[in-house]
Design a protein around this motif. Structure first.
Motif, PDB file in Angstrom:
ATOM      1  N   ALA A  22       4.468 -27.709  -1.464  1.00  0.00           N
ATOM      2  CA  ALA A  22       3.322 -27.955  -0.579  1.00  0.00           C
ATOM      3  C   ALA A  22       3.136 -29.449  -0.338  1.00  0.00           C
ATOM      4  O   ALA A  22       2.865 -29.881   0.788  1.00  0.00           O
ATOM      5  N   MET A  23       3.301 -30.227  -1.386  1.00  0.00           N
ATOM      6  CA  MET A  23       3.172 -31.670  -1.246  1.00  0.00           C
ATOM      7  C   MET A  23       4.241 -32.218  -0.291  1.00  0.00           C
ATOM      8  O   MET A  23       3.940 -33.034   0.590  1.00  0.00           O
ATOM      9  N   LEU A  24       5.467 -31.763  -0.434  1.00  0.00           N
ATOM     10  CA  LEU A  24       6.555 -32.240   0.420  1.00  0.00           C
ATOM     11  C   LEU A  24       6.357 -31.843   1.880  1.00  0.00           C
ATOM     12  O   LEU A  24       6.493 -32.674   2.786  1.00  0.00           O
TER      13      LEU A  24
ATOM     14  N   ALA B 289      13.831 -24.327   8.992  1.00  0.00           N
ATOM     15  CA  ALA B 289      13.597 -24.472  10.435  1.00  0.00           C
ATOM     16  C   ALA B 289      12.822 -25.740  10.740  1.00  0.00           C
ATOM     17  O   ALA B 289      13.112 -26.439  11.728  1.00  0.00           O
ATOM     18  N   THR B 290      11.871 -26.076   9.892  1.00  0.00           N
ATOM     19  CA  THR B 290      11.102 -27.310  10.094  1.00  0.00           C
ATOM     20  C   THR B 290      12.012 -28.529   9.989  1.00  0.00           C
ATOM     21  O   THR B 290      11.898 -29.466  10.786  1.00  0.00           O
ATOM     22  N   THR B 291      12.914 -28.508   9.049  1.00  0.00           N
ATOM     23  CA  THR B 291      13.867 -29.616   8.904  1.00  0.00           C
ATOM     24  C   THR B 291      14.691 -29.772  10.178  1.00  0.00           C
ATOM     25  O   THR B 291      14.854 -30.889  10.693  1.00  0.00           O
ATOM     26  N   VAL B 292      15.189 -28.668  10.692  1.00  0.00           N
ATOM     27  CA  VAL B 292      15.984 -28.711  11.928  1.00  0.00           C
ATOM     28  C   VAL B 292      15.147 -29.245  13.087  1.00  0.00           C
ATOM     29  O   VAL B 292      15.615 -30.079  13.874  1.00  0.00           O
ATOM     30  N   VAL B 293      13.907 -28.792  13.195  1.00  0.00           N
ATOM     31  CA  VAL B 293      13.045 -29.256  14.291  1.00  0.00           C
ATOM     32  C   VAL B 293      12.813 -30.754  14.199  1.00  0.00           C
ATOM     33  O   VAL B 293      12.880 -31.463  15.214  1.00  0.00           O
ATOM     34  N   TRP B 294      12.558 -31.277  13.006  1.00  0.00           N
ATOM     35  CA  TRP B 294      12.335 -32.729  12.890  1.00  0.00           C
ATOM     36  C   TRP B 294      13.600 -33.507  13.273  1.00  0.00           C
ATOM     37  O   TRP B 294      13.504 -34.549  13.911  1.00  0.00           O
ATOM     38  N   VAL B 295      14.768 -33.001  12.914  1.00  0.00           N
ATOM     39  CA  VAL B 295      16.016 -33.684  13.293  1.00  0.00           C
ATOM     40  C   VAL B 295      16.189 -33.673  14.805  1.00  0.00           C
ATOM     41  O   VAL B 295      16.450 -34.715  15.429  1.00  0.00           O
ATOM     42  N   VAL B 296      16.051 -32.497  15.413  1.00  0.00           N
ATOM     43  CA  VAL B 296      16.223 -32.386  16.867  1.00  0.00           C
ATOM     44  C   VAL B 296      15.180 -33.224  17.592  1.00  0.00           C
ATOM     45  O   VAL B 296      15.494 -33.933  18.557  1.00  0.00           O
TER      46      VAL B 296
ATOM     47  N   GLY C 259      14.084 -35.574   6.204  1.00  0.00           N
ATOM     48  CA  GLY C 259      14.565 -35.795   4.839  1.00  0.00           C
ATOM     49  C   GLY C 259      13.632 -35.200   3.799  1.00  0.00           C
ATOM     50  O   GLY C 259      14.076 -34.576   2.822  1.00  0.00           O
ATOM     51  N   ILE C 260      12.333 -35.350   4.019  1.00  0.00           N
ATOM     52  CA  ILE C 260      11.352 -34.797   3.082  1.00  0.00           C
ATOM     53  C   ILE C 260      11.424 -33.271   3.067  1.00  0.00           C
ATOM     54  O   ILE C 260      11.445 -32.649   2.003  1.00  0.00           O
ATOM     55  N   THR C 261      11.467 -32.669   4.254  1.00  0.00           N
ATOM     56  CA  THR C 261      11.539 -31.205   4.272  1.00  0.00           C
ATOM     57  C   THR C 261      12.895 -30.707   3.782  1.00  0.00           C
ATOM     58  O   THR C 261      12.986 -29.615   3.230  1.00  0.00           O
ATOM     59  N   ALA C 262      13.945 -31.506   3.956  1.00  0.00           N
ATOM     60  CA  ALA C 262      15.256 -31.119   3.410  1.00  0.00           C
ATOM     61  C   ALA C 262      15.187 -31.041   1.887  1.00  0.00           C
ATOM     62  O   ALA C 262      15.789 -30.141   1.281  1.00  0.00           O
ATOM     63  N   VAL C 263      14.446 -31.945   1.263  1.00  0.00           N
ATOM     64  CA  VAL C 263      14.258 -31.864  -0.189  1.00  0.00           C
ATOM     65  C   VAL C 263      13.550 -30.563  -0.546  1.00  0.00           C
ATOM     66  O   VAL C 263      13.923 -29.886  -1.514  1.00  0.00           O
ATOM     67  N   SER C 264      12.553 -30.183   0.266  1.00  0.00           N
ATOM     68  CA  SER C 264      11.862 -28.919  -0.014  1.00  0.00           C
ATOM     69  C   SER C 264      12.817 -27.734   0.133  1.00  0.00           C
ATOM     70  O   SER C 264      12.734 -26.771  -0.639  1.00  0.00           O
ATOM     71  N   VAL C 265      13.728 -27.802   1.100  1.00  0.00           N
ATOM     72  CA  VAL C 265      14.711 -26.721   1.274  1.00  0.00           C
ATOM     73  C   VAL C 265      15.591 -26.610   0.029  1.00  0.00           C
ATOM     74  O   VAL C 265      15.870 -25.503  -0.446  1.00  0.00           O
ATOM     75  N   VAL C 266      15.998 -27.736  -0.505  1.00  0.00           N
ATOM     76  CA  VAL C 266      16.828 -27.739  -1.712  1.00  0.00           C
ATOM     77  C   VAL C 266      16.074 -27.120  -2.894  1.00  0.00           C
ATOM     78  O   VAL C 266      16.676 -26.442  -3.729  1.00  0.00           O
ATOM     79  N   LEU C 267      14.758 -27.307  -2.928  1.00  0.00           N
ATOM     80  CA  LEU C 267      13.962 -26.798  -4.043  1.00  0.00           C
ATOM     81  C   LEU C 267      13.500 -25.347  -3.875  1.00  0.00           C
ATOM     82  O   LEU C 267      13.070 -24.730  -4.843  1.00  0.00           O
TER      83      LEU C 267
END
Length: 186
Positions: free
Chosen positions: A20-22, A84-91, A172-180
């Motif tokens: 949630a924090m990420l 999906a959020t990570t992808v949206v931020w990249v695009v 990058g922040i949401t990618a960390v959340s994806v990893v977790l």
């Protein structure tokens, strides 16, 4: 009180709190710089409030969608939503010079961020059922920590490479959340 604090130290609760924090850090990092992103894309200052409102409409739709469907597929909702959020931020970061892309990115980014964030709040409270008083407080604290840290990190991205940096930091922040997310209890 001790029993509630002990409940909140459990791994499922802590994982949801960190996620949630990420997610909130990425969300508010982007939202803090959304006016600058719009201005850099060429949106006239008179239209910036509309851009902010579009993000807000997306946020409303994300919360509404989570309320309607999030509980049925709670873990999947979070895992897929974070990716999906990570992808949206990249695009969004790659298309940040396009006015239509900025409006679309704000809408979809708001929708996904708040859909995932809402699901994580429910997850924290659900995992901390033995902490009825402090569970909600932990969820709120996680969101507030993200809302403070995200704009700071986004500011570093902005000072480094401008508005695309804000979105790439969010990704990058949401990618960390994806990893977790595999750490979430099924």
């Amino acid at each position: 009180m001790r029993a509630e604090v002990a409940e909140l130290r459990q791994r499922p609760v802590l994982v949801a709190v960190v996620l949630a924090m990420l997610v909130n850090a990425a969300t508010f990092g982007v939202f803090t710089f959304l006016a600058a992103i719009g201005a850099d894309a060429g949106i006239d200052a008179a239209w910036i409030p509309l851009l902010l409102a579009v993000f807000g409409v997306g946020a409303f739709l994300g919360v509404a969608a989570t309320g309607r469907w999030g509980a049925r597929w709670a873990r999947t909702w979070i895992v897929v939503g974070a990716a999906a959020t990570t992808v949206v931020w990249v695009v969004f970061g790659l298309a940040v010079a396009s006015v239509p892309a900025v409006f679309l990115g704000a809408l979809i980014g708001g929708l996904l961020s708040f859909a995932v964030g809402s699901a994580l709040i429910a997850r924290i409270v659900g995992e901390a059922e033995g902490a009825p008083v402090l569970g909600g407080a932990y969820a709120t604290a996680a969101l507030n920590l993200g809302a403070v840290g995200g704009p700071v990190l986004a500011g570093i991205g902005y000072s480094g490479v401008g508005t695309p940096g804000v979105l790439f930091v969010a990704a990058g922040i949401t990618a960390v959340s994806v990893v977790l997310t595999p750490l979430l209890r099924r």
